[in-house]
Structures are given as structure tokens and as C-alpha cells.
Design a protein around this motif. Sequence first.
Motif, PDB file in Angstrom:
ATOM      1  N   ALA A  17       3.083 -22.227 -20.248  1.00 37.03           N
ATOM      2  CA  ALA A  17       4.148 -22.639 -21.161  1.00 37.03           C
ATOM      3  C   ALA A  17       3.767 -22.377 -22.615  1.00 37.03           C
ATOM      4  O   ALA A  17       4.607 -21.956 -23.423  1.00 37.03           O
ATOM      5  N   ARG A  18       2.509 -22.607 -22.958  1.00 40.63           N
ATOM      6  CA  ARG A  18       2.063 -22.399 -24.342  1.00 40.63           C
ATOM      7  C   ARG A  18       1.969 -20.912 -24.683  1.00 40.63           C
ATOM      8  O   ARG A  18       2.296 -20.516 -25.799  1.00 40.63           O
ATOM      9  N   ARG A  19       1.507 -20.089 -23.752  1.00 43.82           N
ATOM     10  CA  ARG A  19       1.317 -18.660 -24.031  1.00 43.82           C
ATOM     11  C   ARG A  19       2.638 -17.882 -23.931  1.00 43.82           C
ATOM     12  O   ARG A  19       2.857 -16.942 -24.694  1.00 43.82           O
ATOM     13  N   TYR A  20       3.494 -18.264 -23.012  1.00 46.46           N
ATOM     14  CA  TYR A  20       4.679 -17.457 -22.713  1.00 46.46           C
ATOM     15  C   TYR A  20       5.950 -18.236 -23.073  1.00 46.46           C
ATOM     16  O   TYR A  20       6.116 -18.600 -24.233  1.00 46.46           O
ATOM     17  N   VAL A  21       6.862 -18.476 -22.145  1.00 45.31           N
ATOM     18  CA  VAL A  21       8.140 -19.120 -22.457  1.00 45.31           C
ATOM     19  C   VAL A  21       8.345 -20.338 -21.557  1.00 45.31           C
ATOM     20  O   VAL A  21       8.130 -20.267 -20.342  1.00 45.31           O
ATOM     21  N   LEU A  22       8.784 -21.431 -22.168  1.00 47.30           N
ATOM     22  CA  LEU A  22       9.178 -22.636 -21.448  1.00 47.30           C
ATOM     23  C   LEU A  22      10.690 -22.787 -21.556  1.00 47.30           C
ATOM     24  O   LEU A  22      11.251 -22.714 -22.647  1.00 47.30           O
ATOM     25  N   GLN A  23      11.346 -22.981 -20.427  1.00 43.74           N
ATOM     26  CA  GLN A  23      12.797 -23.188 -20.397  1.00 43.74           C
ATOM     27  C   GLN A  23      13.053 -24.691 -20.269  1.00 43.74           C
ATOM     28  O   GLN A  23      12.732 -25.284 -19.237  1.00 43.74           O
ATOM     29  N   TRP A 237       5.838  -9.196 -22.481  1.00 46.23           N
ATOM     30  CA  TRP A 237       6.870  -9.047 -23.498  1.00 46.23           C
ATOM     31  C   TRP A 237       7.572 -10.369 -23.800  1.00 46.23           C
ATOM     32  O   TRP A 237       8.597 -10.388 -24.479  1.00 46.23           O
ATOM     33  N   ALA A 238       7.014 -11.480 -23.327  1.00 45.71           N
ATOM     34  CA  ALA A 238       7.587 -12.790 -23.612  1.00 45.71           C
ATOM     35  C   ALA A 238       7.420 -13.143 -25.085  1.00 45.71           C
ATOM     36  O   ALA A 238       6.412 -12.782 -25.719  1.00 45.71           O
ATOM     37  N   ARG A 239       8.375 -13.854 -25.637  1.00 47.14           N
ATOM     38  CA  ARG A 239       8.249 -14.385 -26.993  1.00 47.14           C
ATOM     39  C   ARG A 239       7.260 -15.551 -26.931  1.00 47.14           C
ATOM     40  O   ARG A 239       7.606 -16.654 -26.521  1.00 47.14           O
ATOM     41  N   SER A 240       6.051 -15.290 -27.324  1.00 46.03           N
ATOM     42  CA  SER A 240       4.957 -16.220 -27.087  1.00 46.03           C
ATOM     43  C   SER A 240       5.223 -17.594 -27.704  1.00 46.03           C
ATOM     44  O   SER A 240       5.568 -17.716 -28.889  1.00 46.03           O
ATOM     45  N   GLY A 241       5.077 -18.640 -26.867  1.00 49.34           N
ATOM     46  CA  GLY A 241       5.275 -20.008 -27.330  1.00 49.34           C
ATOM     47  C   GLY A 241       6.719 -20.407 -27.518  1.00 49.34           C
ATOM     48  O   GLY A 241       7.000 -21.499 -28.025  1.00 49.34           O
ATOM     49  N   PHE A 242       7.642 -19.564 -27.076  1.00 43.79           N
ATOM     50  CA  PHE A 242       9.070 -19.823 -27.278  1.00 43.79           C
ATOM     51  C   PHE A 242       9.568 -20.886 -26.304  1.00 43.79           C
ATOM     52  O   PHE A 242       9.250 -20.853 -25.115  1.00 43.79           O
ATOM     53  N   ILE A 243      10.353 -21.838 -26.808  1.00 42.86           N
ATOM     54  CA  ILE A 243      11.044 -22.819 -25.977  1.00 42.86           C
ATOM     55  C   ILE A 243      12.514 -22.423 -25.937  1.00 42.86           C
ATOM     56  O   ILE A 243      13.196 -22.434 -26.959  1.00 42.86           O
ATOM     57  N   ALA A 292      17.506 -12.428 -21.174  1.00 45.50           N
ATOM     58  CA  ALA A 292      17.007 -11.315 -21.981  1.00 45.50           C
ATOM     59  C   ALA A 292      16.560 -11.774 -23.364  1.00 45.50           C
ATOM     60  O   ALA A 292      15.731 -11.113 -24.008  1.00 45.50           O
ATOM     61  N   ARG A 293      17.061 -12.908 -23.831  1.00 44.39           N
ATOM     62  CA  ARG A 293      16.680 -13.416 -25.149  1.00 44.39           C
ATOM     63  C   ARG A 293      15.241 -13.926 -25.184  1.00 44.39           C
ATOM     64  O   ARG A 293      14.710 -14.193 -26.260  1.00 44.39           O
ATOM     65  N   GLU A 294      14.623 -14.076 -24.030  1.00 43.60           N
ATOM     66  CA  GLU A 294      13.246 -14.561 -23.984  1.00 43.60           C
ATOM     67  C   GLU A 294      12.223 -13.447 -24.199  1.00 43.60           C
ATOM     68  O   GLU A 294      11.025 -13.720 -24.266  1.00 43.60           O
ATOM     69  N   PHE A 295      12.680 -12.208 -24.319  1.00 39.82           N
ATOM     70  CA  PHE A 295      11.780 -11.070 -24.449  1.00 39.82           C
ATOM     71  C   PHE A 295      11.789 -10.531 -25.876  1.00 39.82           C
ATOM     72  O   PHE A 295      12.786 -10.606 -26.579  1.00 39.82           O
ATOM     73  N   ASP A 296      10.649  -9.940 -26.270  1.00 39.65           N
ATOM     74  CA  ASP A 296      10.548  -9.211 -27.528  1.00 39.65           C
ATOM     75  C   ASP A 296       9.811  -7.904 -27.241  1.00 39.65           C
ATOM     76  O   ASP A 296       8.581  -7.873 -27.109  1.00 39.65           O
ATOM     77  N   PHE A 297      10.581  -6.819 -27.141  1.00 41.80           N
ATOM     78  CA  PHE A 297       9.988  -5.533 -26.798  1.00 41.80           C
ATOM     79  C   PHE A 297       9.492  -4.766 -28.024  1.00 41.80           C
ATOM     80  O   PHE A 297       9.039  -3.627 -27.900  1.00 41.80           O
ATOM     81  N   THR A 298       9.566  -5.398 -29.208  1.00 48.19           N
ATOM     82  CA  THR A 298       9.010  -4.782 -30.406  1.00 48.19           C
ATOM     83  C   THR A 298       7.579  -5.236 -30.673  1.00 48.19           C
ATOM     84  O   THR A 298       6.888  -4.651 -31.508  1.00 48.19           O
ATOM     85  N   GLN A 299       7.121  -6.280 -29.984  1.00 46.21           N
ATOM     86  CA  GLN A 299       5.800  -6.839 -30.233  1.00 46.21           C
ATOM     87  C   GLN A 299       4.718  -6.071 -29.479  1.00 46.21           C
ATOM     88  O   GLN A 299       4.993  -5.283 -28.574  1.00 46.21           O
ATOM     89  N   GLU A 300       3.473  -6.308 -29.856  1.00 49.92           N
ATOM     90  CA  GLU A 300       2.358  -5.841 -29.042  1.00 49.92           C
ATOM     91  C   GLU A 300       2.351  -6.646 -27.743  1.00 49.92           C
ATOM     92  O   GLU A 300       2.527  -7.863 -27.774  1.00 49.92           O
ATOM     93  N   PRO A 301       2.179  -5.987 -26.608  1.00 46.66           N
ATOM     94  CA  PRO A 301       2.231  -6.742 -25.348  1.00 46.66           C
ATOM     95  C   PRO A 301       1.147  -7.812 -25.273  1.00 46.66           C
ATOM     96  O   PRO A 301       0.009  -7.598 -25.695  1.00 46.66           O
TER      97      PRO A 301
END
Length: 313
Positions: A17-23, A237-243, A292-301
Motif C-alpha cells: 500500500a505504501r509503495r504502490y496504490v491503495l484503493q 507504473w503505479a502512482r507510488s503512495g497514491f490513495i 487507469a488513473r492509478e497509473f503514471d506511464f511518464t515516470q521511471e518504473p
Amino acid sequence: MVSYHTAKEIPNYWAYARRYVLQDRMFAPVDSWTLPAHLFLVSGWSASCEGPYRPMTCRSDVSLLEEATLAKNHHGRPIYAWTDITWLLHRYNVSWAYYVDDSTCLHEPCGRTKGGTVVVQNPLPNFADVHETNQLDNVTFHSEYYEAARTGRLPSVSWVMPGRGYSEHPNNGESLARGQAHVTRIVNAAMRGPDWLSTAIFVTWDDWGGFYDHVRPPRVDINGFGLRVPGLMISPWARSGFIDSQTLSFDAYLKLIEDRFLGGRRLDPKTDGRPDSRPTVRESLPILGDLAREFDFTQEPLPPLILDPAGGR
């Protein structure tokens, strides 16, 4: 009595949850039990039908006690007449697999078994369209998942189900630690494999599981939603730490599959080529969020986060 689990009890889930995405607004698709939830997971509906090959005779049903007994006694035979997502995946040549515990009885009347994934968590062998398209062999074992992850042969769409003893069902006294260990092994396998950079893993729980929640579920049709359930998204490609506070349900998984692999085609009786009588095309509900809003394909993986299944780094 009110209880909860701390980061100390579920360190790996907490780390994901801290590194990736929590819903934090993921709702079960229906206020019911395991079988209807898993039917929604693969088809966007839960129903009872007058005949296994008559999809227009199906009517919404969120109890399915008779169907559960039929599935246990006739596993691998058609029971569910309406259309599931594998119909569209087959039609448009999208690879898929549904992985279950290696001791599961797959396609024959099984009787009483002591191990494996329970029948109500493995509904696809009872869908008529899976038989019509000769896709029964796509339901296979965890050992096949690990080999596919290791060799870079994971299908485009995969579901991975737990087995008895580690599905975290509180009424069965199943261990949360064993369930977390299973999920960690599944995630580690994907992270170590050559498919990691094109992978998104969604982790959720199928129903209310004996818990209480203070958030009232939205009412979207005659079937649901149900109570909130935990949800995670793990990807480089997750928005890291995103809730993610969008309103989500298992229907959002189908929507993402349809948008990503099927050009936005829906399980819609008017367009999918196999009409049924479902009351709602759940993936098209205006209230439903977009994963799809949980991803950021512009970031470094993001790098893999390999964790100890026993609950530590």
C-alpha cells in the motif's frame, strides 16, 4: 466488538500500500457472499437461469444457494447461461488463465475434497460460454502460474485464486498470515519474471468477511454495491503512495480489461454477440471510477519490492 489489523500484523500488505496504490473506496459488487462476488468478478452479474444454454431466461439472484449445490455436485458442467468476459477475450484473441490451487478438482463432479480452491471461487467451468468456446483448459493450477511468470509467458489477463486454509475467511478460522504469504509468493513471482515491466496486479477480497464498515455503499441497481473491501494495485507504473478514492467495484476490473484489450467493448447484450437479460451494464455506470488513473506511464518504473512471505523484507 470492533477490531482491526495493524501494520505489524500485515506488514506485506502495508508495504504494498505504501509503495504502490491503495484503493480506499473499493466496494464488493454485491451485498452477498463468495459465489455471487466471484460471478461478478468474471461476468459483471449474478443470476439464476431456467436453462444453462438460455441466457435470456436469467434473472438477478444474489443468494444462489441452489446453484452453489449444483456447482459442487456438477463442477465443470454448464450451470450459468449468461455471458462472462472470457467470451469477449476469446472472440478477440486475448489470452487468459484462471489459476487455482494444485489440489483442486477442476472439471468433473468432485464430491467432498479436503484441499484445493473451493468451487464457489472457481465458477468459470460452470459457464456455458466457456464450454461453447472450448476454453475449459484455461482454468489451471498455481504451478502453471509460477512457471508462466518465470518464463515470461503470463497471459494478458490472469486471475489467481487461493485454496482452502489460506483464503483468509474468518468464519473458517483461516490464517491471515497464510493468506498474506500466498499473495506475497504470487507477487514475488511476477516481480522476478521478465513480464514485470508490463504487469499490473490487483489484490482484493471477495466480500464483507464478517467485518463492519461505516461507509454506506452506493445503490447502483437491484444487485449492489456491497460493503467496502480492501484493494491494492501493484505495478512498476503505479502512482507510488497514491490513495485512490474513486468509487470502485469489481466491475472496474472488467472495465479496465475491456478498455485495455478489447477496444472499449463491453459485456453489453446489445453489442457483445451473445445477448443475455442482465439489468445493467455495470462497467458503463457513470459512478464507476477508472483504474487507469492509478497509473503514471511518464515516470521511471518502480523497482520490484520482493518481500519475505513470512512477513518481513
